[in-house]
Design a protein around this motif. Sequence first.
Motif, PDB file in Angstrom:
ATOM      1  N   ALA A 178       0.841  -1.204   0.000  1.00  9.98           N
ATOM      2  CA  ALA A 178       0.000   0.000   0.000  1.00  9.98           C
ATOM      3  C   ALA A 178       0.872   1.250   0.000  1.00  9.98           C
ATOM      4  CB  ALA A 178      -0.917   0.011   1.211  1.00  9.98           C
ATOM      5  N   ARG A 179       0.526   2.229  -0.835  1.00 14.39           N
ATOM      6  CA  ARG A 179       1.242   3.503  -0.890  1.00 14.39           C
ATOM      7  C   ARG A 179       0.618   4.540   0.022  1.00 14.39           C
ATOM      8  NH1 ARG A 179       6.417   3.881  -2.749  1.00 14.39           N
ATOM      9  NH2 ARG A 179       6.631   3.105  -4.875  1.00 14.39           N
ATOM     10  N   GLY A 180      -0.685   4.397   0.270  1.00 15.72           N
ATOM     11  CA  GLY A 180      -1.366   5.383   1.091  1.00 15.72           C
ATOM     12  C   GLY A 180      -2.347   4.711   2.018  1.00 15.72           C
ATOM     13  N   THR A 187       1.445   8.090   2.001  1.00 11.75           N
ATOM     14  CA  THR A 187       0.583   8.973   2.778  1.00 11.75           C
ATOM     15  C   THR A 187      -0.083   8.149   3.872  1.00 11.75           C
ATOM     16  OG1 THR A 187       0.049  10.189   0.758  1.00 11.75           O
ATOM     17  CG2 THR A 187      -1.326  10.614   2.670  1.00 11.75           C
ATOM     18  N   LEU A 188      -0.116   8.681   5.079  1.00 14.26           N
ATOM     19  CA  LEU A 188      -0.850   8.044   6.158  1.00 14.26           C
ATOM     20  C   LEU A 188      -1.176   9.077   7.210  1.00 14.26           C
ATOM     21  CD1 LEU A 188       1.527   6.004   8.456  1.00 14.26           C
ATOM     22  CD2 LEU A 188       2.368   7.368   6.577  1.00 14.26           C
ATOM     23  N   PRO A 189      -2.166   8.809   8.081  1.00 15.04           N
ATOM     24  CA  PRO A 189      -2.544   9.803   9.086  1.00 15.04           C
ATOM     25  C   PRO A 189      -1.357  10.184   9.964  1.00 15.04           C
ATOM     26  CG  PRO A 189      -4.195   8.064   8.949  1.00 15.04           C
ATOM     27  CD  PRO A 189      -3.028   7.608   8.120  1.00 15.04           C
ATOM     28  N   ALA A 194       4.918  12.018   4.753  1.00 17.74           N
ATOM     29  CA  ALA A 194       3.986  10.900   4.859  1.00 17.74           C
ATOM     30  C   ALA A 194       2.542  11.338   4.646  1.00 17.74           C
ATOM     31  CB  ALA A 194       4.124  10.227   6.224  1.00 17.74           C
ATOM     32  N   ASP A 195       2.276  12.606   4.956  1.00 18.24           N
ATOM     33  CA  ASP A 195       0.917  13.126   4.770  1.00 18.24           C
ATOM     34  C   ASP A 195       0.678  13.604   3.345  1.00 18.24           C
ATOM     35  OD1 ASP A 195      -1.606  13.584   5.861  1.00 18.24           O
ATOM     36  OD2 ASP A 195      -1.191  15.695   6.243  1.00 18.24           O
ATOM     37  N   GLY A 196       1.680  13.406   2.457  1.00 21.22           N
ATOM     38  CA  GLY A 196       1.491  13.692   1.039  1.00 21.22           C
ATOM     39  C   GLY A 196       1.815  15.102   0.603  1.00 21.22           C
TER      40      GLY A 196
END
Length: 208
Positions: A89-91, A116-118, A160-162
């Motif tokens: 998974a990328r996000g 991306t992740l929270p 990480a949040d994009g």
Amino acid sequence: MGVPVPVDVVAFDPVLEAGTKSTLFACPEVCLTAPGGAPRVVVMTVDQVGRPELDVLRTVRDTPARPDVVLVAGELAPDGALHAIAAGARGLLRRREADATRLSRAVLAASRGDCTLPPDLLDRLLERSGTGGRAAGGGADPWAAAGLSDRERSVLRLVADGHETNEIAKQLCYSPRTVTSVVHDITQRFRLRNRAHAVAYALRVGLL
């Protein structure tokens, strides 16, 4: 605005599939692929992250188009997040947070090869990795041993949040060159390939 990113949706529940597609319709930066098309990113919507969901995620990643996957889950615990990243998974997004803005940001980040992740989930995982975790090879955790400065952690969380380099610079009051330098230092120190690899490594080291 550039060419919209072609996206497909995979879901166990037709209601979740319809809801995800409706959200994506509100995102001008993406477009849904026609049946049989080759998506660049697949948004996979699930209730939880378990073995069946991870098996489907791997299957999606192994299709000829090799799309990147953004996983939207009703529940997203640290262990499930780690296994999802390991499965490709990328996000990662919680379903309650996956509005049009955040979902499109995650899709665009995935299409660029970024993770991306929270942010709160990344905080918890980085805290765990810095408290004596063991590396996959059984030795001491190199991430914890070398340590991350507050500045490096702040930049990595926003990566990480994009967020793009200019966005990170604006939020942290750094120059874009400083942000680029911080990311470069992290990737060089741990011999990582790129921003996405840096985030994935931060999640995986000593925890799987």
